[in-house]
Design an enzyme around this catalytic site. Structure first.
Site, short mmCIF file in Angstrom:
data_model
loop_
_atom_site.label_atom_id
_atom_site.label_comp_id
_atom_site.label_asym_id
_atom_site.label_seq_id
_atom_site.Cartn_x
_atom_site.Cartn_y
_atom_site.Cartn_z
N HIS A 9 -8.41 -0.99 5.84
CA HIS A 9 -8.80 -2.32 6.33
C HIS A 9 -9.36 -3.12 5.16
O HIS A 9 -10.19 -2.60 4.40
CB HIS A 9 -9.84 -2.17 7.45
CG HIS A 9 -10.18 -3.48 8.08
ND1 HIS A 9 -9.34 -4.12 8.98
CD2 HIS A 9 -11.24 -4.30 7.91
CE1 HIS A 9 -9.88 -5.27 9.35
NE2 HIS A 9 -11.04 -5.40 8.71
N GLU B 117 -7.42 -1.80 -2.71
CA GLU B 117 -6.74 -1.03 -1.65
C GLU B 117 -5.77 -0.03 -2.27
O GLU B 117 -5.71 1.13 -1.88
CB GLU B 117 -5.95 -1.96 -0.73
CG GLU B 117 -6.81 -2.87 0.12
CD GLU B 117 -5.97 -3.62 1.15
OE1 GLU B 117 -5.12 -3.00 1.81
OE2 GLU B 117 -6.15 -4.85 1.28
N ASN C 207 0.84 -1.21 0.00
CA ASN C 207 0.00 0.00 0.00
C ASN C 207 0.87 1.25 0.00
O ASN C 207 0.59 2.20 -0.73
CB ASN C 207 -0.94 0.00 1.21
CG ASN C 207 -2.23 -0.76 0.91
OD1 ASN C 207 -3.07 -0.30 0.15
ND2 ASN C 207 -2.37 -1.94 1.51
C1 GAR Z 1 -3.38 -4.90 3.67
O1 GAR Z 1 -4.25 -5.81 3.10
C2 GAR Z 1 -4.10 -4.05 4.72
O2 GAR Z 1 -5.43 -3.76 4.37
C3 GAR Z 1 -4.07 -4.96 5.90
O3 GAR Z 1 -2.77 -5.53 5.87
C4 GAR Z 1 -2.32 -5.60 4.52
C5 GAR Z 1 -0.97 -4.93 4.43
O4 GAR Z 1 -0.41 -5.11 3.16
N1 GAR Z 1 -4.31 -4.24 7.11
C6 GAR Z 1 -5.03 -4.72 8.12
O5 GAR Z 1 -5.51 -5.82 8.13
C7 GAR Z 1 -5.20 -3.74 9.29
N2 GAR Z 1 -6.25 -4.18 10.14
P1 GAR Z 1 0.80 -4.22 2.66
O6 GAR Z 1 1.88 -4.31 3.73
O7 GAR Z 1 1.25 -4.87 1.39
O8 GAR Z 1 0.32 -2.81 2.46
#
Ligand code: GAR
Length: 211
Positions: free
Chosen positions: A114, A184, A19
């Protein structure tokens, strides 16, 4: 693009940081009038922190374990955020609870993403892959993404943007996670752009976006 100064963003992330990478790319392409001025991680090996170091962004490994008292830990986070001149805090896959004192200091200026449609499938223990497992176990036909303001509890702040993502009959947690992650990467940048362009109005739990 607004003529205002770029919004100064500090990101908190625990893991691979996809992200954060999507946001950095959108900023680099000029789609968001913002600058990521710092990345803070509880995990010294996180992809997000390596990404910061590789791009000349200030990176900080901050963990509660390095402090003897909660107050010192919280104060350190506040000091770093202030030193960086942070306008907006973003949590991008940050798996630790943000201390309430920090949340209060950045009220209405702290976002989280989220991977589900809150208030469903949120709260303690429901993060990352666990969310998608729970959605499939329930038999949901849609899931989605929520970008929300952060308050003192897990995943309970007011939504800023939400988007649906279909669940397919043959989905596994991994395939659903991948479909959701693409969304996302779009809507976190959209939400940040709204803040950067001063197009957000907050009235209690209702977050309105100006055209
Ligand atoms: C993402 O899917 C985010 O939405 C989730 O963790 C992942 C991180 O991915 N966050 C949660 O679950 C927070 N409650 P990334 O490190 O590749 O961005």
């Amino acid at each position: 693009m607004s003529a205002m100064n770029p919004l100064r963003i500090t990101a908190f992330a625990s893991g691979r940081g996809s992200n954060l990478l999507a946001i950095l790319k959108n900023i680099e392409e000029g789609a968001i009038n913002a600058r990521v001025v710092g990345v803070i991680s509880n995990n010294s090996k996180s992809g997000a922190l390596q990404m910061a170091y590789g791009r000349g962004i200030s990176g900080y490994h901050i963990t509660r374990r390095h402090f003897s008292a909660d107050e010192d830990y919280e104060q350190h986070i506040l000091d770093v955020l202030a030193e960086l001149g942070t306008d907006l805090v973003i949590l991008a896959g940050y798996m630790k609870m943000m201390p309430e004192r920090v949340v209060r200091a950045y009220k209405n200026r702290m976002l989280n993403i989220h991977p589900a449609l809150l208030p469903a499938f949120g709260g303690k223990g429901l993060y990352g892959q666990h969310v998608h497992e729970a959605v499939l176990e329930y038999g949901c036909k849609v899931s989605g993404v929520t970008v929300h303001l952060v308050d003192a509890d897990y995943d309970t702040g007011a939504p800023v943007l939400q988007r649906c993502v279909p669940v397919k009959d043959d989905d596994t947690p991994t395939t659903l996670a991948a479909r959701i992650l693409q969304v996302e990467h779009e809507i976190y940048s959209e939400a940040i752009r709204l803040f950067a362009d001063d197009k957000i109005r907050i009235e209690g739990r209702r977050v309105r976006t100006l055209p």
